[in-house]
Design a protein around this motif. Structure first.
Motif, PDB file in Angstrom:
ATOM      1  N   ARG A   1       5.253   8.519   3.979  1.00  0.00           N
ATOM      2  CA  ARG A   1       4.172   7.567   4.227  1.00  0.00           C
ATOM      3  C   ARG A   1       3.011   7.927   3.302  1.00  0.00           C
ATOM      4  O   ARG A   1       2.612   9.089   3.222  1.00  0.00           O
ATOM      5  N   THR A   2       2.484   6.927   2.634  1.00  0.00           N
ATOM      6  CA  THR A   2       1.456   7.197   1.629  1.00  0.00           C
ATOM      7  C   THR A   2       0.242   6.279   1.742  1.00  0.00           C
ATOM      8  O   THR A   2      -0.753   6.501   1.039  1.00  0.00           O
ATOM      9  N   GLU A   3       0.287   5.280   2.610  1.00  0.00           N
ATOM     10  CA  GLU A   3      -0.801   4.301   2.637  1.00  0.00           C
ATOM     11  C   GLU A   3      -2.143   4.922   3.011  1.00  0.00           C
ATOM     12  O   GLU A   3      -3.204   4.371   2.685  1.00  0.00           O
ATOM     13  N   HIS A   4      -2.123   6.081   3.681  1.00  0.00           N
ATOM     14  CA  HIS A   4      -3.373   6.747   4.038  1.00  0.00           C
ATOM     15  C   HIS A   4      -4.164   7.200   2.810  1.00  0.00           C
ATOM     16  O   HIS A   4      -5.368   7.442   2.892  1.00  0.00           O
ATOM     17  N   LEU A   5      -3.482   7.324   1.657  1.00  0.00           N
ATOM     18  CA  LEU A   5      -4.175   7.739   0.435  1.00  0.00           C
ATOM     19  C   LEU A   5      -5.128   6.654  -0.065  1.00  0.00           C
ATOM     20  O   LEU A   5      -6.117   6.959  -0.740  1.00  0.00           O
ATOM     21  N   ALA A   6      -4.836   5.391   0.233  1.00  0.00           N
ATOM     22  CA  ALA A   6      -5.644   4.262  -0.252  1.00  0.00           C
ATOM     23  C   ALA A   6      -6.859   4.092   0.658  1.00  0.00           C
ATOM     24  O   ALA A   6      -6.959   3.130   1.436  1.00  0.00           O
ATOM     25  N   THR A   7      -7.807   4.996   0.541  1.00  0.00           N
ATOM     26  CA  THR A   7      -8.955   4.979   1.445  1.00  0.00           C
ATOM     27  C   THR A   7      -9.932   3.857   1.143  1.00  0.00           C
ATOM     28  O   THR A   7     -10.675   3.420   2.029  1.00  0.00           O
TER      29      THR A   7
ATOM     30  N   SER B   1      11.288   3.417   3.172  1.00  0.00           N
ATOM     31  CA  SER B   1      11.832   2.357   4.015  1.00  0.00           C
ATOM     32  C   SER B   1      12.256   2.880   5.384  1.00  0.00           C
ATOM     33  O   SER B   1      12.358   2.120   6.341  1.00  0.00           O
ATOM     34  N   ARG B   2      12.486   4.215   5.473  1.00  0.00           N
ATOM     35  CA  ARG B   2      12.886   4.838   6.741  1.00  0.00           C
ATOM     36  C   ARG B   2      11.740   5.599   7.399  1.00  0.00           C
ATOM     37  O   ARG B   2      11.965   6.392   8.315  1.00  0.00           O
TER      38      ARG B   2
ATOM     39  N   GLU C   1       0.820  -1.212   0.000  1.00  0.00           N
ATOM     40  CA  GLU C   1       0.000   0.000   0.000  1.00  0.00           C
ATOM     41  C   GLU C   1       0.853   1.261   0.000  1.00  0.00           C
ATOM     42  O   GLU C   1       0.465   2.275  -0.577  1.00  0.00           O
ATOM     43  N   ARG C   2       2.013   1.202   0.659  1.00  0.00           N
ATOM     44  CA  ARG C   2       2.905   2.362   0.651  1.00  0.00           C
ATOM     45  C   ARG C   2       3.664   2.458  -0.671  1.00  0.00           C
ATOM     46  O   ARG C   2       3.748   3.532  -1.277  1.00  0.00           O
TER      47      ARG C   2
END
Length: 391
Positions: free
Chosen positions: A354-360, A349-350, A162-163
């Motif tokens: 962070r981008t997984e919040h975009l996949a609502t 990786s660090r 997801e990220r």
């Protein structure tokens, strides 16, 4: 295999299409793990981008597992988990060697359409009309990836699907805007649009040392994401005078850098929106430039305006006088993801990106029409609909 397809203006379908195969020694066939909708897809759905054909497979932001490799591929093996940049570039032409990957001379096998539109052709893009190559998109179980040693990047262990998904297009597009706008330490940066691309442009501006970053939108859930996950200030353009607020936030001057991440279907609460919408529907202009106009108006004298949202052709009432007399630098680009994705994956990786919040909203491929409806209408707070072709 099942795929989400364009059937006509505002008509999305799910149908059987042939599975891809290796056609060139430098191809891979990827089993798609996740594939996201993108705001620029809505221009295809609405019929504003030329050269779509019924049955074209949509999707250009994706990741997955390598299922088959061509004999000339050296960087990838069957079973590798990779993310693929949305633009298709050869890595050999003059533009690729200059790091201008989306301008590749060889990524678009149908150059005549964009040569007629823009004077020269740019590179190809997955699932984005025959004007950009007619390449099959990623909303399917499998996709053929040409020039795979250039365009596919191994996902580090520990980075979730997801990220990693948004390292394909949203993050590198945002990176392109902030980097090519030459954000400097101490700058005040304003970003129009709180979707995935706008959020990532804001994140890159922070990493480049911007002193203050402000993201402008009208949807509460997207503005809340910006405050929570990106850590910048926000403005609701339906509730405030944006240029006046930005001057107040920047010592009376206006932002040093203004990044427009909305594109050709921009919204506005004022009467100019109706004017632009009518002209666009009558094809007297192809694009609605509301956000670009405001960015030019708001930017400080001698500042930079970067058009990161997708535009196709012609706009009306463009404030060229302001650009010239205010000594603005006006730039734009499709993403040069080949340049930025390795950095983005390392930061992911660090935990610095962070981008997984975009996949609502994550759903199976069979829900393609529903996903696009939810995404277009912003139903249930949908920021991005994401398809999982494997079920």
């Amino acid at each position: 295999m099942k795929a989400v397809t364009w059937r006509g203006v505002n008509e999305i379908g799910v149908e059987d299409v042939p599975e891809p195969r290796i056609l060139n020694d430098h191809d891979i066939v990827l089993e798609v793990g996740l594939s996201a909708t993108c705001g620029s897809d809505l221009h295809l759905v609405g019929g504003y981008i030329p050269a779509m054909r019924a049955g074209d497979v949509l999707g250009h932001e994706f990741m997955g597992t390598v299922a088959e490799v061509g004999r000339g591929v050296t960087k990838h093996r069957v079973g590798d988990r990779v993310v693929v940049v949305s633009f298709i570039s050869c890595g050999k032409c003059w533009y690729c060697r200059q790091g201008l990957w989306s301008l590749c001379d060889n990524g678009n096998p149908n150059p005549g359409i964009t040569e007629a539109l823009w004077g020269q052709s740019i590179g190809g893009c997955f699932g984005y009309s025959h004007a950009l190559g007619g390449w099959a998109g990623s909303h399917a179980r499998y996709i053929r990836v040409p020039y795979a040693d250039n365009g596919a990047f191994t996902i580090p262990e520990g980075v979730s699907d997801e990220r990693a998904l948004f390292a394909s297009d949203a993050a590198p597009t945002g990176w392109t805007g902030a980097h090519q706008a030459e954000v400097q330490p101490g700058d005040v940066v304003a970003v129009w649009g709180a979707g995935g691309v706008g959020q990532m442009a804001a994140r890159k501006a922070i990493l480049m040392g911007a002193e203050r970053v402000v993201v402008i939108d009208r949807f509460d859930n997207r503005l809340q994401q910006v405050r929570t996950h990106i850590g910048t200030e926000t403005l609701d353009y339906e509730q405030t005078d944006v240029p006046a607020e930005l001057r107040e936030m920047s010592g009376g001057r206006g932002p040093d850098v203004c990044i427009e991440a909305v594109g050709m279907e921009a919204h506005s609460p004022g009467p100019q929106y109706l004017y632009d919408q009518v002209k666009q529907q009558m094809r007297l202009q192809t694009d609605r430039p509301t956000a670009v106009r405001e960015a030019i108006w708001a930017c400080r004298k001698g500042g930079t305006v970067f058009t990161l949202g997708v535009f196709a052709g012609l706009v009306d009432k463009f404030p060229l006088g302001a650009v010239m007399n205010k000594a603005l630098t006006l730039r734009g680009a499709q993403q040069h993801g080949h340049r930025y994705i390795p950095e983005i994956l390392d930061l992911m990786s660090r935990d610095e990106v962070r981008t997984e919040h975009l996949a609502t909203h994550v759903m199976p491929i069979e829900d393609g029409p529903k996903g696009y409806r939810m995404f277009k209408e912003k139903e249930d707070g949908c920021v991005r609909a994401v398809f999982r072709p494997g079920g």
